[in-house]
Every structure is written in structure tokens, then in C-alpha cells.
Design an enzyme around this catalytic site. Sequence first.
Site, PDB file in Angstrom:
ATOM      1  N   ARG A  51       0.686  -0.953   0.227  1.00  0.00           N
ATOM      2  CA  ARG A  51      -0.015   0.123   0.588  1.00  0.00           C
ATOM      3  C   ARG A  51       1.452   1.427   0.395  1.00  0.00           C
ATOM      4  NH1 ARG A  51      -1.411   2.762   4.414  1.00  0.00           N
ATOM      5  NH2 ARG A  51      -2.135   1.102   5.920  1.00  0.00           N
ATOM      6  N   TYR A 105     -13.512  13.328 -19.561  1.00  0.00           N
ATOM      7  CA  TYR A 105     -14.056  12.389 -18.947  1.00  0.00           C
ATOM      8  C   TYR A 105     -15.264  12.872 -18.019  1.00  0.00           C
ATOM      9  CZ  TYR A 105     -13.718   8.159 -17.012  1.00  0.00           C
ATOM     10  OH  TYR A 105     -14.560   7.002 -16.498  1.00  0.00           O
ATOM     11  N   ASP A 177      -5.201  15.946 -17.514  1.00  0.00           N
ATOM     12  CA  ASP A 177      -4.880  14.675 -18.264  1.00  0.00           C
ATOM     13  C   ASP A 177      -5.064  13.662 -18.977  1.00  0.00           C
ATOM     14  OD1 ASP A 177      -6.224  11.837 -18.722  1.00  0.00           O
ATOM     15  OD2 ASP A 177      -8.336  12.034 -17.913  1.00  0.00           O
ATOM     16  N   LYS A 202      -6.075   2.651 -20.711  1.00  0.00           N
ATOM     17  CA  LYS A 202      -5.916   3.040 -22.079  1.00  0.00           C
ATOM     18  C   LYS A 202      -4.534   2.592 -22.755  1.00  0.00           C
ATOM     19  CE  LYS A 202      -9.466   4.839 -19.463  1.00  0.00           C
ATOM     20  NZ  LYS A 202     -10.554   3.652 -19.657  1.00  0.00           N
TER      21      LYS A 202
HETATM   22  N1  PLP Z   1      -9.018   9.958 -18.049  1.00  0.00           N
HETATM   23  C1  PLP Z   1      -9.562   9.891 -19.053  1.00  0.00           C
HETATM   24  C2  PLP Z   1      -9.883  10.454 -20.263  1.00  0.00           C
HETATM   25  C3  PLP Z   1     -10.671   8.284 -19.508  1.00  0.00           C
HETATM   26  O1  PLP Z   1     -11.089   8.042 -20.605  1.00  0.00           O
HETATM   27  C4  PLP Z   1     -11.143   7.924 -18.254  1.00  0.00           C
HETATM   28  C5  PLP Z   1     -11.684   6.388 -18.778  1.00  0.00           C
HETATM   29  O2  PLP Z   1     -11.891   6.003 -19.359  1.00  0.00           O
HETATM   30  C6  PLP Z   1     -10.381   7.824 -16.568  1.00  0.00           C
HETATM   31  C7  PLP Z   1     -10.045   8.992 -17.128  1.00  0.00           C
HETATM   32  C8  PLP Z   1     -10.481   7.215 -15.703  1.00  0.00           C
HETATM   33  O3  PLP Z   1      -9.690   5.886 -16.252  1.00  0.00           O
HETATM   34  P1  PLP Z   1     -10.086   4.500 -15.246  1.00  0.00           P
HETATM   35  O4  PLP Z   1     -11.775   3.582 -15.885  1.00  0.00           O
HETATM   36  O5  PLP Z   1      -8.660   3.940 -15.683  1.00  0.00           O
HETATM   37  O6  PLP Z   1     -10.268   4.934 -13.265  1.00  0.00           O
END
Ligand code: PLP
Length: 384
Positions: A51, A105, A177, A202
Amino acid sequence: MAKKKKSIDTKLIHAGEPEPRIGGAVSIPIFQSAMYETGGEGNYHDIQYIRLNNTPNHLAIHEKFASLENAEAALVTSSGMAAITTSLMTFLSAGDHLLIQDTLYGGTHTFVNHNIENWGVAYDFINGHDPASWEAKLKPETKIIYVETMTNPLLQVADLKAVVDFAQEHNLISIIDNTFASPINFRPPEWGFDLSCHSCTKYMNGHSDIVAGAVTGSSEHMEQITHKLNHFGGTLDPHACYLLHRGVKTLALRMARHNESALKIAEFLQEHPAVDRLNYPGLPDHPDYERAQELFDGFSGMLSFELKGGLEAAKQFMERVELPIAAPSLGGIETLVTRPATTSHSGMSPEERKAVGITDSLVRVSVGIEDVGDLIADFDQALS
Ligand code: PLP
């Protein structure tokens, strides 16, 4: 070794690898041990425990990820959302204020507008394309400005240079992001961003078999985020670290194919009579094309579009395509199609989606690494 780690392609393979190799192993072993024998550590955060994000698997991948974006330090997390929420909540406390881009997102959008006020944090959404409007929303309590490299699912590219300037002028922490671009196409620390978050579910992992996240930034910021994550507990398990470590090594090859194929598919869709609106920042008539060209080394494998036949046509297209899988998420080697209104952005109300331009009929495509000719032929039959 310094010579070996020069370009990002080389760093993907060699940066962060244990020196000397553990037992001579060419591929880092999985350290599936929850705790480690103590060695007189004086600080809680130095005790070796999964952790606390400091097993050999964590340390190796942290060094690799930091080097990819030319950041001082990195941290992997149990999901992209763990990376985003932990980064935000490390620097926001009751009484603080956040400026955040209005198209995002869906999970991040919902986290902000359904949760953070409960903890006494205020926020305002900003139009990423209109820097002149940001000052009016700035407050003495504003601590962070947050944007996405290419917004999910509309592929808009905000004025990212203005975000960095605004943050520096007003002493804010800038967070981006960078999931959609990946470090192959954009490296936020090089442009002055303080923190870069990823959903490694991703492109970074690329094989649709784990959920993971990451943050990169200065050593000072990353130490604070790591200590917060040590308490929040959104840690990536060593086995998932190993899979991510294995997956990321081919990122440069995969992104080259994603970039190339998505551009060809976008060009095909642009000319197709059934397509109404197409969002891909690599096309010269996309409104953000010039900015994307200046900032990015590639335009990624994500695109979205609407069909002239509206929702019914979108549903038919999704049923008729044979190679793409109808599934949420993105960035893997297989092509995926989804309607964000029913998946990634279903947590937003129809009014919230409408306000930012996400219609029920919008189709989002994550272009995989299959043969692009096969994909185009499949799209063609599904559209006709
Ligand atoms: N940021 C973006 C641009 C995303 O498309 C996503 C998920 O689709 C996330 C963050 C969140 O990621 P996670 O599903 O790994 O928590």
C-alpha cells in the site's frame, strides 16, 4: 546507460530497469509480497509494504514513467480515477476552489460536480478555448486549474499554453489528463504543466487487461501525492504493475499505428456521405488543428462522429460493424466503438451532456492496431 536512455523509444525499454538485473532476469520479476523485512526505516512512508507504493515493481515503473514524460518523479495508482482524485484531493481542502474544463471524461466530471462540494471545495467549469473568460472565475481561494489534452469524447484541444501561463501567473497548480495523447504524442512537463495524470487502463498498458493509473510531476508534488495515496490506499498491485510494465514497452510501436490508422479512418469518414460531424484534431479543417499540430507529435487513435441519420443510424452502425467491439474504454490494440451517452458519460445528466455538445447519437471510436484497410472496409459496409 545515459546514452541508452536517450529517445522515448529507448526509454520505454530500458529506463527504470533494475541495475544490476535481479538474478539476471531480463524481464523484471513480480514481487508478490505484501510486506518486507524492516531495515530500521525512520519514516512511515519508507516502510516497504504494497500500500505504500514502494515494492521493487513500483519503484521500477515509477522511474520508467517519470523518464517518459521528462518529469522528476511518477506514481502508479489502482486506476486512472485514483490518479485524478488523489492528485486533486492532495492539493484541495475545505475552503479551496478549483477551475476545471467543462468537457471532460464523464467520471472526472461527475466526481467534481457530485462530490467535491461535500468536502467544502468549490469549483467552476471553464471553457478551455476562451482564456479571456478564466479571470472572471478566479478566486483568491483557487488552487488548481485542470484540463484534458484532448477532451473525451469530442477531441477538443484547449489552449494548453494559456493554461500553463494562467497557472504560473496566478500561482495555481496546473493538472492535465494526458490519457488520450500518451507520452508518445504529448509530454506535459515539457510544456510547463505541474502534473500529468493518466488512465493507464488505456494506451499505457494497451492490452485491455488491467485497470491502472499514473501521475507524473516534480519530486515535491509527487511526494505529497504519494503520501496521500499511501493513506487513501488506491495502490496498484505488483502483479498489475508487472503487466503495465510489460505492456508499456511497446507503447511507441502501438501509438505509431494508432496515430496512422486513425488519421486514415478520419479521412475516409470525412468524405463519407453518411457522416455529419467528425471530430479528429489531425484533420486540417478541425478547429483545433493548428494548435494540435504545434503541441503534439501525433493525434492519437481516438475519434468521434455523428451520422446524418441520427440516433437510429448510430445504433445501426454499432450493430453492423464486425471488427470493432462495442465496449466502453479505449486505447487497447483492438478497435472499440461506443456511444459515450450510454457509457463513459452516462453519469452526466442529459442536460449536462447537451450543454457541452455530447449528443445521444455521438459514436466514439478507439482505433486499434488491426489492418487499417480491413477496418475501413468494415466501416464502409456498416455505413452503406
Ligand atoms: N481519464 C480519461 C480521459 C478516461 O477516458 C478515463 C476512463 O475512461 C479515465 C480518466 C478514468 O480511468 P480509469 O477507468 O482507469 O479509472
